[in-house]
Enzyme design. Structure first.
Site, PDB file in Angstrom:
ATOM      1  N   ASN A   8       0.879  -1.178   0.000  1.00 48.40           N
ATOM      2  CA  ASN A   8       0.000   0.000   0.000  1.00 48.40           C
ATOM      3  C   ASN A   8       0.915   1.226   0.000  1.00 48.40           C
ATOM      4  O   ASN A   8       1.425   1.618   1.036  1.00 48.40           O
ATOM      5  CB  ASN A   8      -0.905  -0.015   1.227  1.00 48.40           C
ATOM      6  CG  ASN A   8      -1.920   1.121   1.220  1.00 48.40           C
ATOM      7  OD1 ASN A   8      -1.837   2.045   0.412  1.00 48.40           O
ATOM      8  ND2 ASN A   8      -2.870   1.078   2.133  1.00 48.40           N
ATOM      9  N   ARG A  91      -2.644  -2.114  -3.581  1.00 46.65           N
ATOM     10  CA  ARG A  91      -3.844  -1.296  -3.432  1.00 46.65           C
ATOM     11  C   ARG A  91      -3.712  -0.093  -4.359  1.00 46.65           C
ATOM     12  O   ARG A  91      -2.747   0.660  -4.278  1.00 46.65           O
ATOM     13  CB  ARG A  91      -3.998  -0.810  -1.994  1.00 46.65           C
ATOM     14  CG  ARG A  91      -5.210   0.092  -1.807  1.00 46.65           C
ATOM     15  CD  ARG A  91      -5.140   0.866  -0.516  1.00 46.65           C
ATOM     16  NE  ARG A  91      -6.282   1.756  -0.349  1.00 46.65           N
ATOM     17  CZ  ARG A  91      -6.232   2.945   0.216  1.00 46.65           C
ATOM     18  NH1 ARG A  91      -5.089   3.403   0.681  1.00 46.65           N
ATOM     19  NH2 ARG A  91      -7.306   3.694   0.317  1.00 46.65           N
ATOM     20  N   HIS A 180     -12.878   3.547  -0.436  1.00 46.15           N
ATOM     21  CA  HIS A 180     -12.883   2.577   0.673  1.00 46.15           C
ATOM     22  C   HIS A 180     -13.549   1.271   0.255  1.00 46.15           C
ATOM     23  O   HIS A 180     -14.040   0.508   1.104  1.00 46.15           O
ATOM     24  CB  HIS A 180     -13.611   3.134   1.908  1.00 46.15           C
ATOM     25  CG  HIS A 180     -12.994   4.373   2.480  1.00 46.15           C
ATOM     26  ND1 HIS A 180     -13.743   5.406   3.004  1.00 46.15           N
ATOM     27  CD2 HIS A 180     -11.699   4.750   2.625  1.00 46.15           C
ATOM     28  CE1 HIS A 180     -12.944   6.364   3.444  1.00 46.15           C
ATOM     29  NE2 HIS A 180     -11.696   5.987   3.217  1.00 46.15           N
ATOM     30  N   GLY A 208     -13.040   6.614   9.860  1.00 44.22           N
ATOM     31  CA  GLY A 208     -11.654   6.817  10.258  1.00 44.22           C
ATOM     32  C   GLY A 208     -11.338   8.282  10.082  1.00 44.22           C
ATOM     33  O   GLY A 208     -12.206   9.134  10.280  1.00 44.22           O
ATOM     34  N   ARG A 239     -11.834  16.763   6.384  1.00 44.22           N
ATOM     35  CA  ARG A 239     -12.617  17.012   5.175  1.00 44.22           C
ATOM     36  C   ARG A 239     -14.061  17.349   5.531  1.00 44.22           C
ATOM     37  O   ARG A 239     -14.641  16.797   6.453  1.00 44.22           O
ATOM     38  CB  ARG A 239     -12.562  15.793   4.252  1.00 44.22           C
ATOM     39  CG  ARG A 239     -11.234  15.658   3.533  1.00 44.22           C
ATOM     40  CD  ARG A 239     -11.132  14.348   2.780  1.00 44.22           C
ATOM     41  NE  ARG A 239     -10.445  13.330   3.568  1.00 44.22           N
ATOM     42  CZ  ARG A 239     -10.276  12.069   3.170  1.00 44.22           C
ATOM     43  NH1 ARG A 239     -10.745  11.675   2.003  1.00 44.22           N
ATOM     44  NH2 ARG A 239      -9.640  11.210   3.946  1.00 44.22           N
ATOM     45  N   GLU A 382      -8.248  -4.672   5.100  1.00 46.99           N
ATOM     46  CA  GLU A 382      -8.080  -4.446   3.664  1.00 46.99           C
ATOM     47  C   GLU A 382      -6.956  -5.294   3.090  1.00 46.99           C
ATOM     48  O   GLU A 382      -7.039  -5.778   1.959  1.00 46.99           O
ATOM     49  CB  GLU A 382      -7.811  -2.962   3.409  1.00 46.99           C
ATOM     50  CG  GLU A 382      -9.012  -2.078   3.721  1.00 46.99           C
ATOM     51  CD  GLU A 382      -8.688  -0.604   3.693  1.00 46.99           C
ATOM     52  OE1 GLU A 382      -9.102   0.068   2.725  1.00 46.99           O
ATOM     53  OE2 GLU A 382      -8.026  -0.124   4.630  1.00 46.99           O
TER      54      GLU A 382
END
Length: 395
Positions: A8, A91, A180, A208, A239, A382
């Site tokens: 990742n 990923r 996600h 998260g 955000r 993941e």
């Protein structure tokens, strides 16, 4: 048995896990952080043994080479040579509208990932760099791409297309893509197993620093809160989530902000941080418990937004069998879970507050007796999902 190395790649970090399939044994894991900066660190874990070392890591190639050296170390390594790695699963955040499933990487796939740089400028470039470095270091291993957006390719056009001139959808592919996806796919599969029901209606809530919520019907994503980019929907760490577009025009036309300044504001200075000065929910919960009204308001706003989406997705699917809370906040914050599930009797959602307070790293049900809807806390994984998909592809 086959060893799958999961990569990742972030802009300044590289996370990894080496997983033996199909037994799903995690042989080693860790990360290199602060790539290209002073005092880069490599974290390496095998079993109960953890090592942290400061290194000079100028780029991702050096980072992955350092990880490989640890994996093959005579004392703490878990493999003897690179050929023992059957595949490297990567990923990749944005697959655009091209990739709807996991795929073996070739030159054409890499070019398509490059074409989507503009859709995920913070993620796709380092994702591609990780692929290129892994190809050099592991020439005999299969390289596999698992896309975060792929799970959401099943979202119907009526939900994915925006109500702007159709040419933007048809020619410029401006639409809801979602994110996600690897996490939502993993936990929704676990929820279906728990329900023992094929025709299921699940709302998966990934909370998260980045947050998203997905309507999953019969194992397929049918709607999702993040869209063309990863800034709308739920309130996140920094955000904003959903905002009236007119605010953006006002910031630019009346207050003199540039488009880049607005982007920075909505991505990096808003959300829980903009409301409270804290981006970590643990700090916000602590301050709220001490009587900080702004922190309590921020948590109420956060939960309120989630509740609105639950209502919308219950309508979209004509019901809901289970709510799933996952990721760092979803798995660990009993406070947020309690606020979200409060006053949801109309939907048959009833939380058991005592079960909710229990901390556990395993899947657990926290609904009260008589609740019509299962309330599940499912730790996401993941890396394991990527390993499973990579293993299926090469087997």
């Amino acid at each position: 048995m086959k060893n799958i190395l999961i990569i990742n790649s972030g802009s300044s970090s590289l996370k990894f896990q080496l997983i033996r399939m199909p037994s799903e044994e995690v042989m080693a894991s860790g990360m290199v952080e602060r790539i290209g900066l002073d005092n880069a660190k490599l974290h390496y874990k095998v079993g109960d043994n953890s090592i942290t070392e400061e290194l000079e890591v100028k780029d991702h190639a050096v980072a992955l080479k350092a990880i490989t050296d640890y994996l093959m170390n005579s004392e703490i390594g878990v493999i003897r040579n690179k050929d023992e790695i059957a595949a490297v699963g990567h990923r990749v955040v944005h697959g655009g509208n091209v990739f709807s499933k996991t795929i073996a990487i070739n030159a054409e796939v890499k070019e398509k990932i490059r074409e989507n740089f503009s859709l995920a400028p913070l993620h796709n470039p380092p994702n591609l760099k990780g692929i290129e470095v892994a190809e050099e270091l592991f020439p005999s291993s299969r390289q596999v791409a698992v896309f975060d957006t792929a799970f959401h390719q099943t979202i119907p056009q009526k939900a994915a297309q925006y109500a702007i001139p159709t040419e933007f959808y048809e020619k410029r592919h401006i639409q809801l893509y979602g994110f996600h996806g690897t996490s939502h796919k993993y936990v929704s599969k676990k929820a279906i197993e728990e329900l023992q029901k094929d025709n299921s209606k699940i709302i998966s809530i990934h909370l998260g620093n980045g947050c998203s919520i997905t309507a999953v019907k019969d194992g397929k994503s049918v709607d999702h809160s993040l869209g063309f980019g990863p800034v709308n929907g739920l309130i996140m760490g920094t955000r904003s989530g959903d905002i009236d577009q007119s605010v953006i025009f006002y910031l630019i036309d009346e207050l003199g902000y540039t488009s880049q300044e607005v982007s920075d504001l909505l991505h990096k200075k808003s959300g829980m941080y903009g409301l409270t000065g804290y981006s970590d929910l643990r700090d916000i919960e602590e301050q709220a418990a001490k009587g900080n009204k702004q922190c309590q308001l921020a948590m109420d706003m956060n939960a309120y937004r989630i509740k609105k989406y639950i209502g919308a997705y219950a309508a979209v699917m004509n019901g809901v069998d289970a709510l799933v809370f996952t990721a760092g906040i979803g798995e660990n914050s009993s406070v947020i879970r309690s606020l979200v599930c409060r006053d949801m009797d109309f939907f048959g959602i009833k939380l058991d507050e005592e079960k909710n307070k229990i901390r556990d790293k395993k899947l657990r049900a926290i609904e009260a007796e008589g609740s019509k809807v299962k309330i599940l806390v499912i730790p996401t994984n993941e890396e394991l999902e990527i390993a499973q998909q990579s293993f299926e592809l090469i087997s």
